[in-house]
Design an enzyme around this catalytic site. Structure first.
Site, PDB file in Angstrom:
ATOM      1  CG  ASP A 187      -0.244  -0.517   2.416  1.00 28.67           C
ATOM      2  OD1 ASP A 187       0.872  -0.615   2.614  1.00 28.67           O
ATOM      3  OD2 ASP A 187      -1.114  -1.158   3.228  1.00 28.67           O
ATOM      4  CD  GLU A 237      -8.962   0.730   7.565  1.00 28.62           C
ATOM      5  OE1 GLU A 237      -8.865  -0.351   8.698  1.00 28.62           O
ATOM      6  OE2 GLU A 237      -8.120   1.878   7.996  1.00 28.62           O
ATOM      7  CG  ASN A 257      -9.027  -1.970  11.838  1.00 27.12           C
ATOM      8  OD1 ASN A 257      -8.168  -2.684  11.437  1.00 27.12           O
ATOM      9  ND2 ASN A 257      -9.343  -0.721  11.502  1.00 27.12           N
ATOM     10  CG  HIS A 302      -5.994  -2.845   8.725  1.00 26.99           C
ATOM     11  ND1 HIS A 302      -5.954  -1.375   9.246  1.00 26.99           N
ATOM     12  CD2 HIS A 302      -4.620  -2.919   8.958  1.00 26.99           C
ATOM     13  CE1 HIS A 302      -4.970  -0.875   9.559  1.00 26.99           C
ATOM     14  NE2 HIS A 302      -4.038  -1.710   9.383  1.00 26.99           N
TER      15      HIS A 302
HETATM   16  C1  F6R Z   1       1.226  -1.560   6.020  1.00 24.24           C
HETATM   17  C2  F6R Z   1       0.105  -2.304   6.043  1.00 24.24           C
HETATM   18  C3  F6R Z   1      -0.812  -2.353   7.266  1.00 24.24           C
HETATM   19  C4  F6R Z   1      -0.024  -2.662   8.822  1.00 24.24           C
HETATM   20  C5  F6R Z   1      -0.847  -2.825   9.852  1.00 24.24           C
HETATM   21  C6  F6R Z   1       0.185  -2.938  11.201  1.00 24.24           C
HETATM   22  O1  F6R Z   1       1.951  -1.944   4.820  1.00 24.24           O
HETATM   23  O2  F6R Z   1      -0.285  -3.114   5.416  1.00 24.24           O
HETATM   24  O3  F6R Z   1      -1.805  -3.129   7.220  1.00 24.24           O
HETATM   25  O4  F6R Z   1       0.662  -4.000   8.393  1.00 24.24           O
HETATM   26  O5  F6R Z   1      -1.531  -1.589   9.957  1.00 24.24           O
HETATM   27  O6  F6R Z   1       0.995  -1.836  11.266  1.00 24.24           O
HETATM   28  P1  F6R Z   1       2.004  -1.871  12.597  1.00 24.24           P
HETATM   29  O7  F6R Z   1       3.134  -3.090  11.889  1.00 24.24           O
HETATM   30  O8  F6R Z   1       2.619  -0.627  12.235  1.00 24.24           O
HETATM   31  O9  F6R Z   1       1.269  -2.246  13.691  1.00 24.24           O
END
Ligand code: F6R
Length: 247
Positions: free
Chosen positions: A67, A143, A136, A138
């Site tokens: 992303d 989301e 959450n 995701h």
């Molecule tokens: C980032 C992504 C997000 C993160 C998720 C966890 O490329 O796709 O889904 O993997 O938000 O983020 P952290 O590792 O910072 O807790």
């Protein structure tokens, strides 16, 4: 799903890097899916160490990131382009023609998303995709409520995710409201998935993804449908699981 619960974050990171390294030694032209965020940083450090100390060769590797924020250019300090540059790309011998990250400044976002999907297809598909999980549930920036068959597209970020990611920005207002993200359908086409989670703030999401029903409200739960999905979590992130083995 193959579940591995490690003693701590470093063990989680070493285990994940070891799997990637093993796949790479078998297939030097590996197509590697990458995530940003704090969770995979230890895995990236371990891969960099293996490159330096053992000559692990990335010269024929293609990478695709999950992303990128809409509105942040490649040189913006909080862009995922910059993140990957700092934490991984500049330390490896990747061929930079083959490190793909969606362009958050694309003028025609829809056409760009189609192009991104096409590049994945032309590469032969992602061999192994590293994933983190949001509190959450995701997956990438899919989301809760995202279509389980979705492809790369623009998505609004939930308030919860914007608050979680505000730690990287000067203020909550500075966090972009939208991102380009690989879709859940796109992610599920990777031949192998490695989901990483660390810390007690992820325990509810891990439980819902691993033991809960498969539902678009917890996008990561779709991994239960994947034939080769590793879930590698440290003890605090595993604390709410009632099963400690999944085959
Ligand atoms: C980032 C992504 C997000 C993160 C998720 C966890 O490329 O796709 O889904 O993997 O938000 O983020 P952290 O590792 O910072 O807790």
């Amino acid at each position: 799903m193959l579940l591995r619960i490690t003693g701590n974050y470093d063990e989680m990171s070493e285990l994940a890097a070891g799997i990637v390294a093993e796949r790479l030694r078998k297939n030097p032209a590996l197509v590697l899916g990458l995530a940003t965020g704090s969770t995979p940083l230890g895995t990236y450090r371990a891969l960099i160490r293996m490159h330096r100390e053992q000559g692990l060769d990335f010269s024929r590797v293609t990478t695709f990131n999950l992303d990128e924020y809409i509105g942040l250019g490649a040189t913006h300090p909080q862009s995922y382009h910059r993140f990957m540059e700092e934490h991984l790309f500049q330390h490896l011998n990747l061929d930079r023609r083959f490190t793909f990250i969606a362009d958050g400044m694309a003028k025609d976002v829809e056409a760009h998303c189609d192009w991104y999907e096409e590049q994945i297809r032309l590469s032969g598909g992602i061999d192994i995709q590293i994933l983190g999980i949001g509190r959450n549930g995701h997956l990438a920036f899919n989301e809760p409520g995202s279509s389980l068959g979705s492809r790369t597209r623009i998505k609004p970020l939930s308030e919860e995710t914007r608050r979680d990611n505000a730690r990287y920005f000067a203020s909550l207002e500075a966090v972009p409201t939208h991102a380009i993200t690989m879709g859940i359908g796109t992610i599920m086409e990777a031949r192998e998935l490695i989901l990483l989670a660390s810390g007690d703030t992820k325990a509810d999401a891990v439980k819902a993804a691993v033991e809960g029903p498969i539902t678009a409200i917890v996008p990561a739960s779709i991994m239960q449908m994947h034939r080769r999905a590793y879930v590698i979590v440290d003890q605090p992130a595993a604390a709410k699981l009632t099963r400690t083995y999944l085959g």
